[in-house]
Design a protein around this motif. Structure first.
Motif, PDB file in Angstrom:
ATOM      1  N   ASN A  34      -3.473  -1.539  -7.421  1.00 33.97           N
ATOM      2  CA  ASN A  34      -2.902  -0.126  -7.507  1.00 33.97           C
ATOM      3  C   ASN A  34      -2.802   0.727  -6.301  1.00 33.97           C
ATOM      4  OD1 ASN A  34      -1.415   0.270  -9.901  1.00 33.97           O
ATOM      5  ND2 ASN A  34      -3.101   0.388 -11.163  1.00 33.97           N
ATOM      6  N   SER A  35      -2.480   0.169  -5.183  1.00 31.73           N
ATOM      7  CA  SER A  35      -2.390   0.924  -4.010  1.00 31.73           C
ATOM      8  C   SER A  35      -1.063   0.807  -3.420  1.00 31.73           C
ATOM      9  CB  SER A  35      -3.499   0.486  -3.112  1.00 31.73           C
ATOM     10  OG  SER A  35      -3.195   0.780  -1.896  1.00 31.73           O
ATOM     11  N   LYS A  36      -0.337   2.229  -3.226  1.00 28.99           N
ATOM     12  CA  LYS A  36       0.922   1.927  -2.543  1.00 28.99           C
ATOM     13  C   LYS A  36       0.873   1.235  -1.301  1.00 28.99           C
ATOM     14  CE  LYS A  36       0.634   6.695  -0.754  1.00 28.99           C
ATOM     15  NZ  LYS A  36       0.981   8.022  -0.636  1.00 28.99           N
ATOM     16  N   ASP A  37      -0.350   1.006  -0.628  1.00 26.01           N
ATOM     17  CA  ASP A  37      -0.257   0.565   0.631  1.00 26.01           C
ATOM     18  C   ASP A  37       0.288  -1.031   0.657  1.00 26.01           C
ATOM     19  OD1 ASP A  37      -1.305   2.861   1.803  1.00 26.01           O
ATOM     20  OD2 ASP A  37      -3.205   2.116   1.907  1.00 26.01           O
ATOM     21  N   ARG A  38       0.257  -1.551  -0.589  1.00 25.15           N
ATOM     22  CA  ARG A  38       0.486  -3.132  -0.863  1.00 25.15           C
ATOM     23  C   ARG A  38       1.952  -3.199  -0.968  1.00 25.15           C
ATOM     24  NH1 ARG A  38      -3.522  -6.073  -1.598  1.00 25.15           N
ATOM     25  NH2 ARG A  38      -5.595  -5.000  -1.782  1.00 25.15           N
ATOM     26  N   LEU A  39       2.779  -2.266  -1.104  1.00 24.02           N
ATOM     27  CA  LEU A  39       4.182  -2.136  -1.203  1.00 24.02           C
ATOM     28  C   LEU A  39       4.911  -2.661   0.039  1.00 24.02           C
ATOM     29  CD1 LEU A  39       5.376   0.779  -3.181  1.00 24.02           C
ATOM     30  CD2 LEU A  39       5.355  -1.576  -3.853  1.00 24.02           C
TER      31      LEU A  39
ATOM     32  N   ASP B 150       8.228   1.386  -7.472  1.00 21.27           N
ATOM     33  CA  ASP B 150       9.176   2.597  -7.049  1.00 21.27           C
ATOM     34  C   ASP B 150       9.216   2.618  -5.394  1.00 21.27           C
ATOM     35  OD1 ASP B 150      11.000   4.678  -6.699  1.00 21.27           O
ATOM     36  OD2 ASP B 150      10.691   5.522  -8.674  1.00 21.27           O
ATOM     37  N   LEU B 151      10.295   1.794  -5.000  1.00 25.94           N
ATOM     38  CA  LEU B 151      10.317   2.090  -3.342  1.00 25.94           C
ATOM     39  C   LEU B 151      10.595   3.324  -2.883  1.00 25.94           C
ATOM     40  CD1 LEU B 151      11.858  -1.484  -2.776  1.00 25.94           C
ATOM     41  CD2 LEU B 151       9.392  -0.755  -2.101  1.00 25.94           C
ATOM     42  N   LYS B 152      11.385   4.324  -3.773  1.00 23.41           N
ATOM     43  CA  LYS B 152      11.742   5.598  -3.215  1.00 23.41           C
ATOM     44  C   LYS B 152      10.261   6.375  -3.358  1.00 23.41           C
ATOM     45  CE  LYS B 152      16.571   6.057  -4.805  1.00 23.41           C
ATOM     46  NZ  LYS B 152      17.055   6.178  -5.962  1.00 23.41           N
ATOM     47  N   ASP B 153       9.983   6.266  -4.549  1.00 17.24           N
ATOM     48  CA  ASP B 153       8.543   7.193  -4.416  1.00 17.24           C
ATOM     49  C   ASP B 153       7.494   6.589  -3.683  1.00 17.24           C
ATOM     50  OD1 ASP B 153       9.944   8.966  -6.115  1.00 17.24           O
ATOM     51  OD2 ASP B 153       8.811   8.568  -7.855  1.00 17.24           O
ATOM     52  N   HIS B 154       7.672   5.527  -3.220  1.00 19.19           N
ATOM     53  CA  HIS B 154       6.621   4.565  -2.893  1.00 19.19           C
ATOM     54  C   HIS B 154       5.276   4.513  -3.796  1.00 19.19           C
ATOM     55  CE1 HIS B 154       5.819   2.743   0.942  1.00 19.19           C
ATOM     56  NE2 HIS B 154       4.401   3.149   1.128  1.00 19.19           N
ATOM     57  N   SER B 155       5.515   3.959  -5.125  1.00 16.78           N
ATOM     58  CA  SER B 155       4.621   3.804  -5.903  1.00 16.78           C
ATOM     59  C   SER B 155       4.561   2.691  -6.689  1.00 16.78           C
ATOM     60  CB  SER B 155       4.409   4.988  -7.065  1.00 16.78           C
ATOM     61  OG  SER B 155       5.921   5.010  -7.908  1.00 16.78           O
ATOM     62  N   ILE B 156       3.549   2.082  -7.138  1.00 14.40           N
ATOM     63  CA  ILE B 156       3.282   0.879  -7.763  1.00 14.40           C
ATOM     64  C   ILE B 156       2.606   1.030  -8.663  1.00 14.40           C
ATOM     65  CG2 ILE B 156       1.431   0.433  -6.099  1.00 14.40           C
ATOM     66  CD1 ILE B 156       1.722  -2.689  -6.357  1.00 14.40           C
ATOM     67  N   SER B 157       2.752   0.294 -10.101  1.00 15.60           N
ATOM     68  CA  SER B 157       2.072   0.659 -11.397  1.00 15.60           C
ATOM     69  C   SER B 157       1.616  -0.837 -11.652  1.00 15.60           C
ATOM     70  CB  SER B 157       2.726   1.458 -12.243  1.00 15.60           C
ATOM     71  OG  SER B 157       2.342   0.952 -13.586  1.00 15.60           O
ATOM     72  N   VAL B 158       0.298  -0.918 -11.784  1.00 14.94           N
ATOM     73  CA  VAL B 158       0.046  -2.507 -12.043  1.00 14.94           C
ATOM     74  C   VAL B 158      -0.974  -2.712 -13.518  1.00 14.94           C
ATOM     75  CG1 VAL B 158      -1.787  -4.213 -11.158  1.00 14.94           C
ATOM     76  CG2 VAL B 158      -0.047  -2.992  -9.542  1.00 14.94           C
TER      77      VAL B 158
ATOM     78  N   VAL C 268       4.669  -7.496  -3.083  1.00 14.55           N
ATOM     79  CA  VAL C 268       3.292  -6.706  -3.251  1.00 14.55           C
ATOM     80  C   VAL C 268       2.387  -7.684  -2.266  1.00 14.55           C
ATOM     81  CG1 VAL C 268       1.296  -6.020  -4.562  1.00 14.55           C
ATOM     82  CG2 VAL C 268       3.537  -6.165  -5.663  1.00 14.55           C
ATOM     83  N   TYR C 269       1.833  -6.902  -1.234  1.00 16.94           N
ATOM     84  CA  TYR C 269       0.772  -7.760  -0.343  1.00 16.94           C
ATOM     85  C   TYR C 269      -0.397  -7.931  -1.273  1.00 16.94           C
ATOM     86  CZ  TYR C 269      -2.176  -8.501   3.881  1.00 16.94           C
ATOM     87  OH  TYR C 269      -2.909  -9.016   4.611  1.00 16.94           O
ATOM     88  N   LEU C 270      -0.905  -9.223  -1.157  1.00 17.73           N
ATOM     89  CA  LEU C 270      -1.878 -10.077  -1.734  1.00 17.73           C
ATOM     90  C   LEU C 270      -2.539 -10.966  -1.047  1.00 17.73           C
ATOM     91  CD1 LEU C 270      -0.095 -11.169  -5.095  1.00 17.73           C
ATOM     92  CD2 LEU C 270      -1.646  -9.105  -4.758  1.00 17.73           C
ATOM     93  N   SER C 271      -2.299 -10.887   0.355  1.00 17.65           N
ATOM     94  CA  SER C 271      -3.034 -12.022   1.059  1.00 17.65           C
ATOM     95  C   SER C 271      -4.376 -11.743   1.291  1.00 17.65           C
ATOM     96  CB  SER C 271      -2.407 -12.155   2.625  1.00 17.65           C
ATOM     97  OG  SER C 271      -0.782 -12.279   2.450  1.00 17.65           O
ATOM     98  N   ASP C 272      -4.786 -10.544   1.413  1.00 15.39           N
ATOM     99  CA  ASP C 272      -6.498  -9.995   1.556  1.00 15.39           C
ATOM    100  C   ASP C 272      -7.046 -10.594   0.275  1.00 15.39           C
ATOM    101  OD1 ASP C 272      -4.957  -8.327  -0.004  1.00 15.39           O
ATOM    102  OD2 ASP C 272      -6.409  -6.705   0.386  1.00 15.39           O
ATOM    103  N   MET C 273      -6.497 -10.371  -0.764  1.00 14.38           N
ATOM    104  CA  MET C 273      -7.068 -10.759  -2.175  1.00 14.38           C
ATOM    105  C   MET C 273      -7.131 -12.216  -2.137  1.00 14.38           C
ATOM    106  SD  MET C 273      -5.517  -7.967  -4.799  1.00 14.38           S
ATOM    107  CE  MET C 273      -6.580  -8.170  -6.080  1.00 14.38           C
ATOM    108  N   LEU C 274      -6.125 -13.118  -1.797  1.00 16.16           N
ATOM    109  CA  LEU C 274      -6.131 -14.474  -2.088  1.00 16.16           C
ATOM    110  C   LEU C 274      -6.895 -15.216  -0.862  1.00 16.16           C
ATOM    111  CD1 LEU C 274      -2.515 -14.813  -3.448  1.00 16.16           C
ATOM    112  CD2 LEU C 274      -4.784 -14.484  -4.768  1.00 16.16           C
TER     113      LEU C 274
END
Lengths: 277, 277
Positions: A92-97, A256-264, A103-109
């Motif tokens: 749940n971090s907008k930095d991952r967008l 939401d790419l406009k708001d730059h928000s992510i909900s997980v 969604v950026y997942l490479s660090d987790m994976l």
């Protein structure tokens, strides 16, 4: 020299943990520790109880001449939920967008402890399915497939979008990419999957579902059976999905790419009524 | 309820095995088992002795307030040799020969038990090197990187030959493919490696050495340091190699495509004089 119970317990625990789903005869342990089978049986009941109490897994004892002991990694659903809730927080971090709703997942994976948890949670859903192989598509799904395959102790096979010279002859199929409606190609080395295998499909991220449909066709092409589909994360906001049964650990509800928000949030595996196999 | 020693030993063994190289405070264990620190210390000496006797690894106890216990997976060189000799036998099959002098390895690199052995043997060479990350190139190196990273308990990062939308911004470098003399490109996601990291490079197969030189440039590009290079197998028949220090577990001494024969032996890691770190 005879080995003390305490040392047997430590070594036997390690031995079993390293070989999930593998039947090990009591004779093997009796020889390994130069101890009576009755002592080994007592050791195993201690391990069995501790594994149960701590939610590590099941220690199954099969009687008879062909019998032995088998460790089956499981996880309590409430523990699985806690683990995945922690991962949701990390995600749940907008930095991952990324552009395009990715969604950026490479660090987790690329984090071994996290991958082991994912592998454990996914594998626990299929302990009774007699899975012969885990399948995924290169490249992102590979670490997840490896983690799941480690807990099920079966091989994993990697379907590729581009043929590699180091694969030998391959079987190739076409599939429709769900998100883009393009026809694409995937290939699997001919010798990597035996006919009649029961195959579990895993992947990192489910969007349109085209890739997974492709893998299902590939499995059919090998005269094998898809016994399940589990993805680490699914895009809940994407409705254009082709239909097949699957479980997801995490659902990306909104980007939401406009708001730059992510909900997980938790994936469908944690929906009411879904039971651990 | 107080936990018995036998149950503590089983659970503590599992707990340590799942968290290599991680410092765990005695207070944590004392609370987990509602037991006195003195009992925990005694438990740990039993685990330490058993792990030593069985070649599982080192259990290091660090004294003081910031102290605790750490499990460091190692392997005795004679055991490593046995393991790799077994793998050589599996590889010594002419069925594995592919056009162009390549060797089919996908089955081995998709076998979890085998991968864990490879991971353990490679990781044991670098326990003292304070490795921050393991690096490899997609796709074949990934399972090895993951296995090594699991034993070192550090992240692994994957360099790609083709950019992926799910990587975010990348750093890209050009390198000369050693075997073909072509200039190629590789990319790494910007956020996947921190500046100043100590990086271990692993790969499945070393031929010309170009890919590994590429990764070394990539590491330099991230202002980081290459602390070692280890490959699962190297082509001993290929002399056109660029020079860097590396260890190999297996050496493919000869491939005769006319005779359809292959000859495989131990890699340079097992040469006289090479010592386990």
């Amino acid at each position: 020299m005879k080995i003390k119970r305490s040392e047997r317990l430590v070594d036997m625990t390690r031995y079993l943990l390293e070989r999930p789903h593998r039947l090990i005869s009591l004779t093997y342990f009796a020889k390994r520790y130069e101890s009576a089978k009755s002592s080994i049986s007592e050791d195993l009941s201690i391990i069995k109880k501790t594994f149960e109490d701590r939610g590590t897994g099941i220690v199954e004892t099969l009687p008879g001449a062909a019998g032995g002991v088998k460790y089956i990694p499981t996880i309590k659903k409430e523990n699985a939920r806690e683990i995945i809730e922690e991962m949701c927080e990390i995600m749940n971090s907008k930095d991952r967008l990324l552009p395009g709703g990715y969604v950026y997942l490479s660090d987790m994976l690329g984090n071994p402890e996290l991958l082991q948890k994912i592998g454990r949670v996914i594998a626990a859903q299929y302990v009774d399915k007699k899975v012969d192989a885990v399948m995924t598509v290169a490249t992102k799904g590979v670490p997840i497939a490896q983690a799941v395959a480690t807990y099920l102790n079966v091989p994993f096979v990697i379907v590729r979008r581009d043929s590699k010279i180091t694969e030998g002859s391959t079987v190739s199929i076409n599939y429709v990419s769900g998100s883009s409606d393009r026809v694409e190609k995937m290939e699997l080395s001919k010798r990597s999957l035996a006919r009649g295998s029961k195959v579990l499909i895993v992947d990192d991220f489910l969007k349109g579902g085209g890739t997974i449909n492709g893998m299902r066709s590939m499995i059919a092409e090998f005269e094998s059976e898809t016994v399940g589909v589990t993805v680490f994360a699914e895009a809940g906001y994407n409705s254009k999905r082709e239909v097949f049964d699957y479980t997801s650990l995490i659902r990306v509800n909104n980007i939401d790419l406009k708001d730059h928000s992510i909900s997980v949030g938790l994936g469908n595996y944690f929906d009411e009524g879904t039971e651990l196999a």
